[in-house]
Write a protein that holds these residues in place. Sequence first.
Motif, PDB file in Angstrom:
ATOM      1  N   VAL A 127       0.855  -1.185   0.000  1.00  0.00           N
ATOM      2  CA  VAL A 127       0.000   0.000   0.000  1.00  0.00           C
ATOM      3  C   VAL A 127       0.892   1.238   0.000  1.00  0.00           C
ATOM      4  CG1 VAL A 127      -1.944   1.142   1.135  1.00  0.00           C
ATOM      5  CG2 VAL A 127      -1.700  -1.329   1.317  1.00  0.00           C
ATOM      6  N   TYR A 128       1.232   1.727  -1.214  1.00  0.00           N
ATOM      7  CA  TYR A 128       2.176   2.848  -1.330  1.00  0.00           C
ATOM      8  C   TYR A 128       1.632   3.893  -2.291  1.00  0.00           C
ATOM      9  CZ  TYR A 128       5.818   0.085   0.904  1.00  0.00           C
ATOM     10  OH  TYR A 128       6.548  -0.639   1.810  1.00  0.00           O
ATOM     11  N   PRO A 129       2.030   5.143  -2.048  1.00  0.00           N
ATOM     12  CA  PRO A 129       1.747   6.134  -3.096  1.00  0.00           C
ATOM     13  C   PRO A 129       2.646   5.830  -4.300  1.00  0.00           C
ATOM     14  CG  PRO A 129       3.040   7.129  -1.321  1.00  0.00           C
ATOM     15  CD  PRO A 129       2.713   5.730  -0.890  1.00  0.00           C
ATOM     16  N   PRO A 130       2.333   6.354  -5.486  1.00  0.00           N
ATOM     17  CA  PRO A 130       3.187   6.065  -6.654  1.00  0.00           C
ATOM     18  C   PRO A 130       4.610   6.542  -6.373  1.00  0.00           C
ATOM     19  CG  PRO A 130       1.163   7.210  -7.306  1.00  0.00           C
ATOM     20  CD  PRO A 130       1.218   7.254  -5.817  1.00  0.00           C
ATOM     21  N   GLY A 131       5.600   5.666  -6.575  1.00  0.00           N
ATOM     22  CA  GLY A 131       6.994   6.077  -6.327  1.00  0.00           C
ATOM     23  C   GLY A 131       7.925   4.892  -6.374  1.00  0.00           C
ATOM     24  N   VAL A 132       9.193   5.178  -6.078  1.00  0.00           N
ATOM     25  CA  VAL A 132      10.233   4.137  -6.176  1.00  0.00           C
ATOM     26  C   VAL A 132      10.030   3.069  -5.091  1.00  0.00           C
ATOM     27  CG1 VAL A 132      12.719   3.739  -6.089  1.00  0.00           C
ATOM     28  CG2 VAL A 132      11.829   5.759  -7.249  1.00  0.00           C
ATOM     29  N   ASP A 133       9.498   3.483  -3.927  1.00  0.00           N
ATOM     30  CA  ASP A 133       9.285   2.505  -2.844  1.00  0.00           C
ATOM     31  C   ASP A 133       8.401   1.356  -3.303  1.00  0.00           C
ATOM     32  OD1 ASP A 133      10.799   3.795  -1.105  1.00  0.00           O
ATOM     33  OD2 ASP A 133       9.186   4.622   0.153  1.00  0.00           O
ATOM     34  N   LEU A 134       7.391   1.685  -4.052  1.00  0.00           N
ATOM     35  CA  LEU A 134       6.449   0.672  -4.528  1.00  0.00           C
ATOM     36  C   LEU A 134       7.183  -0.353  -5.388  1.00  0.00           C
ATOM     37  CD1 LEU A 134       3.394  -0.089  -4.813  1.00  0.00           C
ATOM     38  CD2 LEU A 134       3.421   1.188  -6.937  1.00  0.00           C
ATOM     39  N   ILE A 184      11.380   6.861 -21.506  1.00  0.00           N
ATOM     40  CA  ILE A 184       9.946   7.011 -21.728  1.00  0.00           C
ATOM     41  C   ILE A 184       9.337   7.725 -20.512  1.00  0.00           C
ATOM     42  CG2 ILE A 184       9.824   4.911 -23.138  1.00  0.00           C
ATOM     43  CD1 ILE A 184       8.263   3.610 -20.882  1.00  0.00           C
ATOM     44  N   ALA A 185       8.244   8.463 -20.761  1.00  0.00           N
ATOM     45  CA  ALA A 185       7.578   9.165 -19.657  1.00  0.00           C
ATOM     46  C   ALA A 185       6.242   8.486 -19.400  1.00  0.00           C
ATOM     47  CB  ALA A 185       7.356  10.615 -20.026  1.00  0.00           C
ATOM     48  N   ILE A 186       5.968   8.201 -18.118  1.00  0.00           N
ATOM     49  CA  ILE A 186       4.731   7.486 -17.783  1.00  0.00           C
ATOM     50  C   ILE A 186       3.911   8.336 -16.819  1.00  0.00           C
ATOM     51  CG2 ILE A 186       3.776   5.379 -16.774  1.00  0.00           C
ATOM     52  CD1 ILE A 186       6.502   4.072 -17.331  1.00  0.00           C
ATOM     53  N   CYS A 187       2.703   8.669 -17.254  1.00  0.00           N
ATOM     54  CA  CYS A 187       1.811   9.407 -16.358  1.00  0.00           C
ATOM     55  C   CYS A 187       0.588   8.534 -16.134  1.00  0.00           C
ATOM     56  CB  CYS A 187       1.440  10.752 -16.964  1.00  0.00           C
ATOM     57  SG  CYS A 187       0.545  11.807 -15.814  1.00  0.00           S
ATOM     58  N   LEU A 188       0.756   7.469 -15.346  1.00  0.00           N
ATOM     59  CA  LEU A 188      -0.307   6.483 -15.124  1.00  0.00           C
ATOM     60  C   LEU A 188      -0.298   6.085 -13.657  1.00  0.00           C
ATOM     61  CD1 LEU A 188       0.457   4.042 -18.069  1.00  0.00           C
ATOM     62  CD2 LEU A 188      -1.603   5.418 -17.856  1.00  0.00           C
ATOM     63  N   ASP A 189      -1.385   5.474 -13.220  1.00  0.00           N
ATOM     64  CA  ASP A 189      -1.397   4.918 -11.870  1.00  0.00           C
ATOM     65  C   ASP A 189      -0.743   3.547 -11.894  1.00  0.00           C
ATOM     66  OD1 ASP A 189      -2.513   6.719 -10.075  1.00  0.00           O
ATOM     67  OD2 ASP A 189      -4.477   6.468 -10.989  1.00  0.00           O
ATOM     68  N   PRO A 190       0.099   3.246 -10.891  1.00  0.00           N
ATOM     69  CA  PRO A 190       0.893   2.005 -10.958  1.00  0.00           C
ATOM     70  C   PRO A 190       0.262   0.801 -10.269  1.00  0.00           C
ATOM     71  CG  PRO A 190       1.669   3.384  -9.183  1.00  0.00           C
ATOM     72  CD  PRO A 190       0.505   4.100  -9.789  1.00  0.00           C
ATOM     73  N   TYR A 191      -1.090   0.744 -10.222  1.00  0.00           N
ATOM     74  CA  TYR A 191      -1.651  -0.302  -9.354  1.00  0.00           C
ATOM     75  C   TYR A 191      -2.190  -1.522 -10.086  1.00  0.00           C
ATOM     76  CZ  TYR A 191      -0.995   3.403  -6.048  1.00  0.00           C
ATOM     77  OH  TYR A 191      -0.421   4.387  -5.292  1.00  0.00           O
ATOM     78  N   CYS A 192      -2.525  -1.405 -11.361  1.00  0.00           N
ATOM     79  CA  CYS A 192      -3.080  -2.581 -12.038  1.00  0.00           C
ATOM     80  C   CYS A 192      -2.910  -2.447 -13.537  1.00  0.00           C
ATOM     81  CB  CYS A 192      -4.561  -2.745 -11.700  1.00  0.00           C
ATOM     82  SG  CYS A 192      -5.538  -1.339 -12.189  1.00  0.00           S
ATOM     83  N   GLY A 193      -3.120  -3.564 -14.216  1.00  0.00           N
ATOM     84  CA  GLY A 193      -3.138  -3.560 -15.676  1.00  0.00           C
ATOM     85  C   GLY A 193      -1.834  -3.120 -16.284  1.00  0.00           C
ATOM     86  N   PRO A 236       3.426  10.927 -11.279  1.00  0.00           N
ATOM     87  CA  PRO A 236       2.167  10.470 -10.658  1.00  0.00           C
ATOM     88  C   PRO A 236       0.997  11.360 -11.074  1.00  0.00           C
ATOM     89  CG  PRO A 236       3.937  10.718  -9.030  1.00  0.00           C
ATOM     90  CD  PRO A 236       4.406  11.350 -10.291  1.00  0.00           C
ATOM     91  N   PRO A 237      -0.082  10.782 -11.622  1.00  0.00           N
ATOM     92  CA  PRO A 237      -1.218  11.597 -12.086  1.00  0.00           C
ATOM     93  C   PRO A 237      -1.770  12.510 -10.991  1.00  0.00           C
ATOM     94  CG  PRO A 237      -1.491   9.318 -12.769  1.00  0.00           C
ATOM     95  CD  PRO A 237      -0.302   9.345 -11.864  1.00  0.00           C
ATOM     96  N   LEU A 238      -1.632  12.106  -9.728  1.00  0.00           N
ATOM     97  CA  LEU A 238      -2.158  12.912  -8.626  1.00  0.00           C
ATOM     98  C   LEU A 238      -1.508  14.297  -8.586  1.00  0.00           C
ATOM     99  CD1 LEU A 238      -4.287  11.734  -6.714  1.00  0.00           C
ATOM    100  CD2 LEU A 238      -2.536  11.723  -4.928  1.00  0.00           C
TER     101      LEU A 238
END
Length: 1539
Positions: free
Chosen positions: A1006-1013, A1149-1158, A1179-1181
């Motif tokens: 359970v992490y915010p988008p980031g390197v820790d995840l 590459i640049a990614i502006c997506l949520d990292p939780y699924c799919g 992070p989209p947030l």
Amino acid sequence: MAAERGGCCLEAVPLPPEVRESLAELELELSEGDITQKGYEKKRAKLLARYIPLIQGVDPSLQAENRIPGSSQATAAVSKQQKSRSTNSRDERFRSDVHTEAVQAALAKYKERKMPMPSKRRSVLVHSSVETYTPPDTSSASEDEGSLRRQGRITSTPFQSHSSVEPWLNRVIQGSSTSSSASSTSSHPGGKPAAASSAAAAAATVLADLMAHAQLDNHSAPPDVTTGLVEHLHHERPQVASVRGIPRGYNSSILETADVQQPDPNQPKPEGGQMTVLKGEPLGVVTNWPPSLLAALQRWGTTQPKTPCLTALDTTGKAIYTLTYGKLWSRSLKLAYTLLNKLTSKNEPLLKPGHRVALVFPNSDPVMFMVAFYGCLLADLVPVPIEVPLTRKDAGSQQIGFLLGSCGVTLALTTDVCQKGLPKAQTGEVVTFKGWPRLVWFVMDGKHLAKPAKDWHPQVRDASADIAYIEYKTSKEGSAMGITISHASMLAHCHALTQSCGYSEAETLTNVLDFKREAGLWHGVLTSVMNRMHVVSIPYALMKVNPLSWIQKVCSYKARVAVVKSRDMHWSLLAQRDQRDVNLSSLRMLIVADGANPWSISSCDAFLNVFQSRGLRPEVICPCASSSEALTVAIRRPPDLGGPPPGKAVLSMNCLSYSVIRVDTEEKLSVLTVQDVGQVMPGANVCVVKVDGTPYLCKTDEVGEICVNSGATGTAYYGLLGITKNVFETIPVTAAGVPVSDQPFTRTGLLGFIGPDSLVFVVGKLDGLMVVNIRKHNADDVVATALAVEPMKFVYRGRIAVFSVTVLHDDRIVLVAEQRPDASEEDSFQWMSRVLQAIDSIHQVGVYCLALVPANTLPKAPLGGIHISETKQRFLEGALHPCNVLMCPHTCVTNLPKPRQKQPDVGPASMIVGNLVAGKRIAQASGRDVTQLEDNDQARKFLYLADVLQWRAQTTPDHPLFLLLNSKGTVASTASCVQLHKKAERVAAALMEKGRLNVGDHVALVYPPGVDLIATFYGCLYAGCTPITVRPPHPQNLATTLPTVKMIVEVSKSACILTTQGIMKLLKSKEAATAVDIKTWPTILDTDDIPKKKVANIFRPPSPDMLAYLDFSVSTTGILAGVKMSHAATSALCRSVKLQCELYPSRQIAICLDPYCGLGFALWCLCSVYSGHQSILVPPLELESNVSLWLSAVSQYKVRVTFCSYSVMEMCTKGLGTQTDVLRMKGVNLSCVRTCMVVAEERPRIALTQSFSKLFKDLGLSARSVSTTFGCRVNVAICLQPNRLRKLAEQGTAGPDPTTVYVDMRALRHDRVRLVERGSPHSLPLMESGKILPGVKVIIAHTETKGPLGDSHLGEIWVSSPHNATGYYTVYGEEALHADHFSARLSFGDTQTVWARTGYLGFLRRTELTDASGERHDALYVVGSLDETLELRGMRYHPIDIETSVIRAHKSIAECAVFTWTNLLVVVVELEGSEQEALDLVALVTNVVLEEHYLIVGVVVIVDPGVIPINSRGEKQRMHLRDGFLADQLDPIYVAYNM
């Protein structure tokens, strides 16, 4: 009401209160079903027995025939009922007896129907029934405007010329001397008429004789010829079945067409002979008749200069000025001279003869207007009188501007006072109103006029065919048209009016009408001058203050003639009791200018009742009919001018709706009582022609448009040749097609027929005609019915508008009324539901929409009244702002296409054969073959992703893999290969030691988008645990976000939660305890400061098929689905994406997506490690605080490939729409972008991607670079990357965008794909979802038979690939679901391959394009999720299509979502605007869904912005919304239940 429904009006006999009470109780018992109809009638008869004899006899006062001196025929039409009523309250006398009674009787039938009340915010949802409101007893009549009264059976007096009477009209002439209410009105529907009065019986015998002797032309009499009283002649007419049957004649092709209703075989048809042209009396020859109107003015101005011409009054009723003929002449001369000689522009005279000049005068200044009008005529200029524009937004003012422009008007004449009141610009000049041409405003008060030179004389010519003046009218659609009247017509019209009204010199006339147009102008300005009459002009403002003013002026000036509208008579009735000394005996003619209106008859009768005792003679009332095009069409004349006795007819409303005239006997309820409007004008020929198509003459018992041929009609619509020909140059023809005359006729726009004694009857206007389902209804009639429902309690009498709008190929009736401020929500709703029922009963037609608006908000016409076309315009634009709306599409719309019947199943085998025969190939396609692709992919050596990371940490330890940006755009954290590896090791150690986890345990991250995840993900793999990434709960919104976290943790059976310290506190906080049970969390570890430890050995899975991670996502239908990804599938996915996007360690590459699924998760956590490229993580947030973050990063790092979601794209489009210039200044340049991909699990949002491309084209973004991807639960990446495609012909250059096709939306509903041209009706653009990934095979299968489908057939997309997920991971492990979705096989054809079912509908289409390898390209089109589709009327609808239509319906609709509830379609709309706009949306939403989708919306819910839940991918969560709606949690602004 009980009393009033007896054979006759029981009001005639005052009933004792106790009897009334018992009747009311009976009524209630009947309505609540406690007593049968039979029992009710029995008891009622008993109660009334002692009063009945009084009713059935005739009032003795009427038996002695009250002859009026001077006319043996005309009898006093004073019914006994009104006489006896004069003791009651004043309102009681003016009730529209029959009509109200009919309405109340109709309502009684509906007692049982319940209607759901619409709910407004802060109001409880009340399901109130109509039965709590029994129609009030008629004695409690309304307090104020003396409701409308429509007379019932009113009869003509005994007739003069028997032989000319048409057989169908015999019923009209029930020669009884009593007026309406004495003869029987209805008892209950189906009850017998009470015994008729003796007078009526006598009339019946006369009729029977007449029938025997009448010379009937060869046609036999229609079946319903006589009154119900002549029993031996009475034939039953078959009742016409209601037209609202089941729709017939369905076109069975797959494209539904709106149903065309077949005519009813029983509908009434005209049966009379063909009518002949009716000739008016010849125009008399007058010895010294002037050759033109100006000659008359010159004569009176020079020979009788002192004679008064016009008296103007102020608002207190004082005479402020009297214009004499001498003054009128001299001032007009001055004005003419000034206009022609003193106005110049660039040394040229401003005006030349024949130029048009606007006359802008207030209604209170007839004197200046008259001078201006005649001044223009003398100067040979053409006056165009118009209203004073008060504001720039006046109703209809823009249209007047267009008229002035088209007439080439450059000068406006006005008065000093008026000019001062007009809105001014900064310069002090009058503003140019919207749509108006630039005008010179000339103030014509005395000081501005020059004295004519001695040698200057106007030419007073004989009347010619040149234009004298232009009168404007507003068409049904609201456009202003100018009608040209020639000098000759003007003169002829004055002549005809003088003759028919018997005007003589120096008579006094009181004029209440607008003197600028129509009857006010004709009588009060033109004909009056012809005859040297004295006009007393009553301004509208005075009428508003003192409605009796005109009557007082008639008295004080001993006026011989008054020109009024029925409204003026009505108003004066309300005020009359203050005046005892009024005497109207001086009047010889009371001209009722709107005598053609259905309610004028009640005003005339009520007025006569009251003022007969004050000297008003019955024969003085002279209704007339006129139209702007034909001027006066007919006018009733007093007997001393040779007029026949007046006629009235009680016509069946149902027959009228088929244009057939039948005098009513059985129906009783739905009748229209009309009075004649007198005889045709002298010198005119009149005929009645069919309204549509060729102008064939009507039959004698048929309603049509009245046409006039005379020298006194308008000549054209100025500048509009086409419609001029149609209206002013009609040549009526007989049934054989022979023209009836070589002279053209003018269409009057009045609908009517010619009755006995050659009297003209008008039953409606073309402008108010509404054709619903082939039946014709008149707007005015519908207004009258609405008013008869307890009229004045809830709405204002004069403030009701009825019009029709076209929805789904038919007129739909809309009724708008102004609600009284003190009416409660529930009262208004009750009133509305009863109006619907009354109209339904009486007109047998449904009202589509009924809206109540706050008092004084409807656009006003210049002199009171409602501006109908402007109201309609506002309704259609959603600018009416109602406070109550009731829509009834379910009852009105009967022409929907038939529901689709499912065909008997065609087997899969025969489908294939069918396809082969049709030459269609089976729809299947695949990406490149992975095994054939040779590339220097080092990572391929490794079976497991954890091994790849270790290898990279050894070979390229400092190579940066991740760069995380914060909202300021600065780097928040980075990770190189070795850093990531070391962090993962520490996490693995902590899991084993602190968490005491075993291999195979599940761990929630359970992490915010980031390197820790990312690091903890690999830590889990190192420790042999199975990670599940979970979006952290939102601290401000724990109640809704925390339960989802809890659910995923429980469903995934996580043994441990890894998270940050902050989130850990949040999970265990007091706030969290209110949302979930915090005692049941598994172990929670925070990884913020874990010790630096190495793991003894990194876990290696025993087999590639072992579970690597779980991917959990909430689908749009609200289902939480976790899928299992094996190590083999994970590696295959990374390899496929690497090959497709050409990813190498040197790439960014640049990614502006949520990292939780799919795919978002895969790109964020997996692909960089596999391919070694650097990922810039946005992070989209963070975009919420800095919208340009993502695009600035793309530009700063010169990124070639970037990924985003639709919600990100939408934020950029909405948030940066106006800031592209600012971004360019900051150096943002997007020309580096080769591909920008939207990661989605839905149909590509074509409008959004296009507007994004267009918007950022200025910043160098190439439109070809924007594309979409497609993945779903069973396979997160099926399509990716825009296709680098070329047309076969042009191998060199890339062709135009090949990816969009247009399909027919109607065919889609039947699961067919039919390609159409762009812009064709019902076309839906679909964009290809991207190029199929290497190693992926796709086939389209039938959703039910599971057989393969052919090209361009809509079916379910099935996918086979090494990176398919291996199954669902759910608590219950539903095996059946698993097998069905993940290991499906075709039922026919290739039955060996194992496929996964995506749950999405789509189709494949082979294109004429080639890809890089020279293969023809197969495009995959995703149409929508199968779970989301709505099955309605046997067809399959995609919510997004309905939502797209709805969002287009009004600018204030921010978002929309639809779902079904029971079998109703519910539309939830987010309102971005003020709450007063909320109710405007109800009708617009209903209209657009009907028009474009043939569906009836059941419920419209209007909510605040942000209520529709949207997931992280930007997809609407319609099922969550549905649950919220059903649990009443949406706090809606308004909920409308469409009936």
